[in-house]
Write a protein that holds these residues in place. Structure first.
Motif, PDB file in Angstrom:
ATOM      1  N   ASN A  19       0.820  -1.219   0.000  1.00  0.00           N
ATOM      2  CA  ASN A  19       0.000   0.000   0.000  1.00  0.00           C
ATOM      3  C   ASN A  19       0.851   1.265   0.000  1.00  0.00           C
ATOM      4  O   ASN A  19       0.557   2.227   0.712  1.00  0.00           O
ATOM      5  N   LEU A  20       1.903   1.243  -0.812  1.00  0.00           N
ATOM      6  CA  LEU A  20       2.804   2.387  -0.918  1.00  0.00           C
ATOM      7  C   LEU A  20       2.626   3.071  -2.264  1.00  0.00           C
ATOM      8  O   LEU A  20       2.412   2.410  -3.272  1.00  0.00           O
ATOM      9  N   THR A  21       2.738   4.375  -2.257  1.00  0.00           N
ATOM     10  CA  THR A  21       2.781   5.112  -3.515  1.00  0.00           C
ATOM     11  C   THR A  21       4.230   5.131  -3.984  1.00  0.00           C
ATOM     12  O   THR A  21       5.146   4.786  -3.223  1.00  0.00           O
ATOM     13  N   GLN A  22       4.435   5.558  -5.206  1.00  0.00           N
ATOM     14  CA  GLN A  22       5.802   5.710  -5.683  1.00  0.00           C
ATOM     15  C   GLN A  22       6.543   6.737  -4.834  1.00  0.00           C
ATOM     16  O   GLN A  22       7.722   6.570  -4.538  1.00  0.00           O
ATOM     17  N   ALA A  23       5.849   7.774  -4.418  1.00  0.00           N
ATOM     18  CA  ALA A  23       6.463   8.798  -3.559  1.00  0.00           C
ATOM     19  C   ALA A  23       6.846   8.207  -2.206  1.00  0.00           C
ATOM     20  O   ALA A  23       7.919   8.530  -1.666  1.00  0.00           O
ATOM     21  N   ASP A  24       5.992   7.352  -1.646  1.00  0.00           N
ATOM     22  CA  ASP A  24       6.313   6.693  -0.377  1.00  0.00           C
ATOM     23  C   ASP A  24       7.583   5.858  -0.508  1.00  0.00           C
ATOM     24  O   ASP A  24       8.466   5.913   0.350  1.00  0.00           O
ATOM     25  N   LEU A  25       7.643   5.083  -1.596  1.00  0.00           N
ATOM     26  CA  LEU A  25       8.808   4.226  -1.814  1.00  0.00           C
ATOM     27  C   LEU A  25      10.061   5.069  -2.013  1.00  0.00           C
ATOM     28  O   LEU A  25      11.131   4.732  -1.501  1.00  0.00           O
ATOM     29  N   ALA A  26       9.930   6.167  -2.709  1.00  0.00           N
ATOM     30  CA  ALA A  26      11.063   7.070  -2.911  1.00  0.00           C
ATOM     31  C   ALA A  26      11.574   7.601  -1.568  1.00  0.00           C
ATOM     32  O   ALA A  26      12.788   7.625  -1.324  1.00  0.00           O
ATOM     33  N   LEU A  27      10.663   8.009  -0.705  1.00  0.00           N
ATOM     34  CA  LEU A  27      11.062   8.516   0.611  1.00  0.00           C
ATOM     35  C   LEU A  27      11.758   7.445   1.439  1.00  0.00           C
ATOM     36  O   LEU A  27      12.759   7.728   2.110  1.00  0.00           O
ATOM     37  N   ARG A  28      11.242   6.232   1.395  1.00  0.00           N
ATOM     38  CA  ARG A  28      11.830   5.138   2.175  1.00  0.00           C
ATOM     39  C   ARG A  28      13.221   4.757   1.686  1.00  0.00           C
ATOM     40  O   ARG A  28      14.028   4.256   2.471  1.00  0.00           O
ATOM     41  N   GLY A  30      15.298   6.877  -0.343  1.00  0.00           N
ATOM     42  CA  GLY A  30      16.189   7.996  -0.639  1.00  0.00           C
ATOM     43  C   GLY A  30      16.399   8.177  -2.130  1.00  0.00           C
ATOM     44  O   GLY A  30      17.276   8.925  -2.552  1.00  0.00           O
ATOM     45  N   LEU A  31      15.585   7.494  -2.930  1.00  0.00           N
ATOM     46  CA  LEU A  31      15.636   7.631  -4.390  1.00  0.00           C
ATOM     47  C   LEU A  31      14.591   8.649  -4.815  1.00  0.00           C
ATOM     48  O   LEU A  31      13.741   9.031  -4.015  1.00  0.00           O
ATOM     49  N   THR A  32      14.625   9.059  -6.056  1.00  0.00           N
ATOM     50  CA  THR A  32      13.619  10.010  -6.526  1.00  0.00           C
ATOM     51  C   THR A  32      12.375   9.258  -7.028  1.00  0.00           C
ATOM     52  O   THR A  32      12.467   8.100  -7.457  1.00  0.00           O
ATOM     53  N   SER A  33      11.255   9.936  -6.976  1.00  0.00           N
ATOM     54  CA  SER A  33      10.015   9.362  -7.515  1.00  0.00           C
ATOM     55  C   SER A  33      10.172   9.073  -9.002  1.00  0.00           C
ATOM     56  O   SER A  33       9.647   8.082  -9.506  1.00  0.00           O
ATOM     57  N   ARG A  34      10.894   9.934  -9.680  1.00  0.00           N
ATOM     58  CA  ARG A  34      11.117   9.746 -11.117  1.00  0.00           C
ATOM     59  C   ARG A  34      11.880   8.443 -11.384  1.00  0.00           C
ATOM     60  O   ARG A  34      11.558   7.698 -12.312  1.00  0.00           O
ATOM     61  N   TYR A  35      12.883   8.163 -10.566  1.00  0.00           N
ATOM     62  CA  TYR A  35      13.650   6.923 -10.730  1.00  0.00           C
ATOM     63  C   TYR A  35      12.774   5.704 -10.450  1.00  0.00           C
ATOM     64  O   TYR A  35      12.822   4.710 -11.178  1.00  0.00           O
ATOM     65  N   ILE A  36      11.956   5.783  -9.398  1.00  0.00           N
ATOM     66  CA  ILE A  36      11.019   4.694  -9.086  1.00  0.00           C
ATOM     67  C   ILE A  36      10.078   4.480 -10.271  1.00  0.00           C
ATOM     68  O   ILE A  36       9.841   3.337 -10.689  1.00  0.00           O
ATOM     69  N   ARG A  43      12.244   1.118 -17.695  1.00  0.00           N
ATOM     70  CA  ARG A  43      13.162   1.991 -18.436  1.00  0.00           C
ATOM     71  C   ARG A  43      14.522   2.125 -17.770  1.00  0.00           C
ATOM     72  O   ARG A  43      15.461   2.603 -18.387  1.00  0.00           O
ATOM     73  N   SER A  44      14.608   1.732 -16.510  1.00  0.00           N
ATOM     74  CA  SER A  44      15.882   1.798 -15.777  1.00  0.00           C
ATOM     75  C   SER A  44      16.183   0.429 -15.183  1.00  0.00           C
ATOM     76  O   SER A  44      15.276  -0.331 -14.860  1.00  0.00           O
ATOM     77  N   CYS A  45      17.458   0.169 -15.029  1.00  0.00           N
ATOM     78  CA  CYS A  45      17.917  -1.086 -14.434  1.00  0.00           C
ATOM     79  C   CYS A  45      18.627  -0.746 -13.126  1.00  0.00           C
ATOM     80  O   CYS A  45      19.568   0.052 -13.129  1.00  0.00           O
ATOM     81  N   PRO A  46      18.191  -1.307 -12.005  1.00  0.00           N
ATOM     82  CA  PRO A  46      18.764  -0.930 -10.716  1.00  0.00           C
ATOM     83  C   PRO A  46      20.160  -1.498 -10.491  1.00  0.00           C
ATOM     84  O   PRO A  46      20.492  -2.572 -10.982  1.00  0.00           O
ATOM     85  N   THR A  47      20.941  -0.764  -9.738  1.00  0.00           N
ATOM     86  CA  THR A  47      22.231  -1.277  -9.281  1.00  0.00           C
ATOM     87  C   THR A  47      21.961  -2.211  -8.102  1.00  0.00           C
ATOM     88  O   THR A  47      20.853  -2.247  -7.545  1.00  0.00           O
ATOM     89  N   LEU A  48      22.977  -2.923  -7.692  1.00  0.00           N
ATOM     90  CA  LEU A  48      22.836  -3.824  -6.550  1.00  0.00           C
ATOM     91  C   LEU A  48      22.489  -3.039  -5.284  1.00  0.00           C
ATOM     92  O   LEU A  48      21.646  -3.477  -4.486  1.00  0.00           O
ATOM     93  N   ASP A  49      23.085  -1.891  -5.115  1.00  0.00           N
ATOM     94  CA  ASP A  49      22.783  -1.039  -3.970  1.00  0.00           C
ATOM     95  C   ASP A  49      21.305  -0.659  -3.952  1.00  0.00           C
ATOM     96  O   ASP A  49      20.651  -0.697  -2.907  1.00  0.00           O
ATOM     97  N   VAL A  50      20.763  -0.331  -5.108  1.00  0.00           N
ATOM     98  CA  VAL A  50      19.351   0.047  -5.216  1.00  0.00           C
ATOM     99  C   VAL A  50      18.452  -1.153  -4.914  1.00  0.00           C
ATOM    100  O   VAL A  50      17.418  -1.018  -4.252  1.00  0.00           O
ATOM    101  N   VAL A  51      18.839  -2.338  -5.363  1.00  0.00           N
ATOM    102  CA  VAL A  51      18.060  -3.541  -5.068  1.00  0.00           C
ATOM    103  C   VAL A  51      17.946  -3.727  -3.558  1.00  0.00           C
ATOM    104  O   VAL A  51      16.863  -4.005  -3.032  1.00  0.00           O
ATOM    105  N   PHE A  52      19.045  -3.545  -2.846  1.00  0.00           N
ATOM    106  CA  PHE A  52      19.029  -3.682  -1.388  1.00  0.00           C
ATOM    107  C   PHE A  52      18.146  -2.613  -0.741  1.00  0.00           C
ATOM    108  O   PHE A  52      17.391  -2.904   0.194  1.00  0.00           O
ATOM    109  N   LYS A  53      18.221  -1.394  -1.222  1.00  0.00           N
ATOM    110  CA  LYS A  53      17.382  -0.315  -0.669  1.00  0.00           C
ATOM    111  C   LYS A  53      15.906  -0.595  -0.908  1.00  0.00           C
ATOM    112  O   LYS A  53      15.074  -0.408  -0.013  1.00  0.00           O
ATOM    113  N   LEU A  54      15.571  -1.020  -2.119  1.00  0.00           N
ATOM    114  CA  LEU A  54      14.173  -1.305  -2.442  1.00  0.00           C
ATOM    115  C   LEU A  54      13.647  -2.473  -1.621  1.00  0.00           C
ATOM    116  O   LEU A  54      12.531  -2.414  -1.093  1.00  0.00           O
TER     117      LEU A  54
END
Length: 74
Positions: A19-28, A30-36, A43-54
């Motif tokens: 039940n998260l919005t893209q903005a919620d996930l971005a806040l959690r 530290g990524l931008t809503s645009r990247y989410i 359109r984007s492929c996450p780095t390993l660091d991003v996979v762990f954050k998500l």
């Protein structure tokens, strides 16, 4: 299904199930809503660091997130 598309499907599903919005996930994460948005559109492929954050933001382990992507690819 390509890996990047599968990741997009899994990320959208995980975010919706939490039940998260893209903005919620971005806040959690530290990524931008645009990247989410770009990740969820495949359109984007996450780095390993991003996979762990998500994964952490979705209250799961990174290996579980990757395993879910693998299921979608198969």
């Amino acid at each position: 299904m390509k890996t990047q598309e599968a990741f997009a499907v899994v990320l959208r599903r995980g975010r919706s199930n939490g039940n998260l919005t893209q903005a919620d996930l971005a806040l959690r994460t530290g990524l931008t809503s645009r990247y989410i948005r770009n990740l969820e559109a495949g359109r984007s492929c996450p780095t390993l660091d991003v996979v762990f954050k998500l994964a952490a933001a979705l209250d799961m382990k990174a290996h579980a997130l990757v395993a879910a992507v693998e299921v979608e690819v198969d």
